[in-house]
Design a protein around this motif. Sequence first.
Motif, short mmCIF file in Angstrom:
data_model
loop_
_atom_site.label_atom_id
_atom_site.label_comp_id
_atom_site.label_asym_id
_atom_site.label_seq_id
_atom_site.Cartn_x
_atom_site.Cartn_y
_atom_site.Cartn_z
N LYS A 77 0.80 -1.25 0.02
CA LYS A 77 0.07 -0.03 0.01
C LYS A 77 0.70 1.23 -0.15
O LYS A 77 0.48 2.32 -0.77
CB LYS A 77 -0.95 -0.19 1.19
CG LYS A 77 -1.83 1.10 1.38
CD LYS A 77 -2.68 1.25 2.48
CE LYS A 77 -3.57 2.24 2.46
NZ LYS A 77 -3.63 2.98 3.70
N ILE A 78 1.90 1.28 0.77
CA ILE A 78 2.78 2.24 0.86
C ILE A 78 3.35 2.75 -0.11
O ILE A 78 3.56 3.71 -0.98
CB ILE A 78 3.91 2.33 2.16
CG1 ILE A 78 3.10 2.51 3.31
CG2 ILE A 78 4.69 3.37 2.05
CD1 ILE A 78 4.08 1.85 4.74
N LEU A 79 3.98 1.53 -1.15
CA LEU A 79 4.74 1.66 -2.21
C LEU A 79 3.76 2.33 -3.51
O LEU A 79 4.08 3.29 -4.07
CB LEU A 79 5.25 0.28 -2.51
CG LEU A 79 6.45 -0.18 -2.06
CD1 LEU A 79 6.65 -1.52 -2.10
CD2 LEU A 79 7.90 0.73 -2.50
N GLY A 80 2.50 1.57 -3.22
CA GLY A 80 1.40 2.19 -4.14
C GLY A 80 1.19 3.74 -3.81
O GLY A 80 1.24 4.52 -5.11
N GLU A 81 1.19 4.24 -2.82
CA GLU A 81 0.87 5.60 -2.50
C GLU A 81 2.28 6.58 -2.97
O GLU A 81 1.79 7.61 -3.28
CB GLU A 81 0.71 5.65 -0.93
CG GLU A 81 -0.39 5.24 -0.63
CD GLU A 81 -0.60 5.14 1.06
OE1 GLU A 81 0.31 5.46 1.70
OE2 GLU A 81 -1.86 4.94 1.61
N HIS A 82 3.19 5.90 -3.38
CA HIS A 82 4.32 6.64 -3.81
C HIS A 82 4.58 6.39 -5.26
O HIS A 82 5.62 6.89 -5.66
CB HIS A 82 5.56 6.58 -2.88
CG HIS A 82 5.65 6.85 -1.83
ND1 HIS A 82 6.25 8.34 -1.34
CD2 HIS A 82 5.06 6.52 -0.38
CE1 HIS A 82 6.02 8.47 -0.25
NE2 HIS A 82 5.55 7.56 0.50
N GLY A 83 3.61 5.68 -5.76
CA GLY A 83 3.36 5.64 -7.38
C GLY A 83 4.02 4.49 -7.90
O GLY A 83 4.59 4.57 -8.72
N TYR A 84 4.57 3.56 -6.96
CA TYR A 84 5.14 2.46 -7.54
C TYR A 84 4.29 1.40 -7.89
O TYR A 84 3.26 0.96 -7.11
CB TYR A 84 6.19 1.80 -6.35
CG TYR A 84 7.62 2.66 -6.13
CD1 TYR A 84 8.88 2.17 -6.35
CD2 TYR A 84 7.40 3.82 -5.20
CE1 TYR A 84 9.93 3.16 -6.29
CE2 TYR A 84 8.15 4.60 -5.15
CZ TYR A 84 9.73 4.03 -5.39
OH TYR A 84 10.65 5.23 -5.19
N PHE A 85 4.80 0.55 -8.94
CA PHE A 85 4.15 -0.73 -9.15
C PHE A 85 4.75 -1.97 -8.15
O PHE A 85 6.04 -1.97 -8.53
CB PHE A 85 3.93 -1.12 -10.81
CG PHE A 85 3.43 -2.35 -10.80
CD1 PHE A 85 2.06 -2.59 -10.94
CD2 PHE A 85 4.30 -3.62 -10.91
CE1 PHE A 85 1.64 -3.84 -10.92
CE2 PHE A 85 3.71 -4.65 -11.23
CZ PHE A 85 2.50 -5.14 -11.14
N ALA A 86 3.67 -2.33 -7.36
CA ALA A 86 4.50 -3.39 -6.50
C ALA A 86 3.57 -4.61 -6.32
O ALA A 86 2.39 -4.51 -6.55
CB ALA A 86 4.61 -2.82 -5.04
N THR A 87 4.17 -5.70 -6.25
CA THR A 87 3.44 -7.01 -6.32
C THR A 87 4.12 -8.13 -5.29
O THR A 87 5.65 -7.97 -5.18
CB THR A 87 3.33 -7.67 -7.53
OG1 THR A 87 2.60 -8.89 -7.50
CG2 THR A 87 4.51 -8.26 -8.16
N LYS A 88 3.41 -8.77 -4.56
CA LYS A 88 3.98 -9.87 -3.72
C LYS A 88 4.62 -11.07 -4.48
O LYS A 88 3.53 -11.42 -5.29
CB LYS A 88 3.18 -10.13 -2.48
CG LYS A 88 3.49 -11.12 -1.67
CD LYS A 88 2.66 -11.34 -0.48
CE LYS A 88 2.84 -12.41 0.42
NZ LYS A 88 4.27 -13.24 0.51
N LEU A 89 5.47 -11.55 -4.45
CA LEU A 89 6.18 -12.87 -5.17
C LEU A 89 5.53 -14.05 -4.38
O LEU A 89 4.94 -14.07 -2.95
CB LEU A 89 7.51 -13.09 -4.74
CG LEU A 89 8.39 -12.01 -5.67
CD1 LEU A 89 9.90 -12.34 -5.50
CD2 LEU A 89 7.86 -11.94 -7.04
N GLN A 90 4.96 -14.94 -5.18
CA GLN A 90 4.19 -16.20 -4.70
C GLN A 90 5.41 -17.00 -4.20
O GLN A 90 6.61 -17.14 -4.42
CB GLN A 90 3.98 -16.90 -5.98
CG GLN A 90 3.40 -18.34 -5.78
CD GLN A 90 1.78 -18.04 -5.55
OE1 GLN A 90 1.24 -17.22 -5.89
NE2 GLN A 90 1.32 -19.01 -4.79
N GLU A 91 4.94 -17.46 -2.91
CA GLU A 91 5.99 -18.41 -2.11
C GLU A 91 5.82 -19.79 -2.57
O GLU A 91 5.06 -20.31 -2.94
CB GLU A 91 5.30 -18.35 -0.65
CG GLU A 91 5.93 -16.96 0.08
CD GLU A 91 5.95 -17.33 1.51
OE1 GLU A 91 6.19 -17.97 2.18
OE2 GLU A 91 5.42 -16.30 2.07
#
Length: 134
Positions: free
Chosen positions: A15-29
């Motif tokens: 959420k924080i990364l998105g608020e700063h304009g980053y595209f971010a995703t969690k890697l599949q474990e």
Amino acid sequence: MNKRIGNDWEKECLKILGEHGYFATKLQEKSTGAPFDLVATKNNYFFAIECKEIEKSSKFTLSRIESNQRTSYQRLSEVKSPNYYFFFKCPSGNFVFNAKKILNCKDKSIDVSTGIELENWFKMLENRFKIHKK
């Protein structure tokens, strides 16, 4: 460490990364573990992020680092990618360390409150890479 707490911090980091304009995703474990928790990108810059939460203090025990995290750091170093970071959440705030400092530390623990405050890290990147908020 409680897995749910770790997952909550990963979601908060997304959420924080998105608020700063980053595209971010969690890697599949996978059964062998993910190489890091999150991947983020902005303006053609790539960031590998490991999220760690500390509940009662600001001391992070380095034995909590998994072998796959060390391997990921070594592989990213081989391709000259310095953008591997640890995001820490502790009672005194949210802090960032470059993975190199964490993974090369010879001590048994590190006081994460000596790192860069998360909001200041974003400001540092804006200045260094000309990565601006949305």
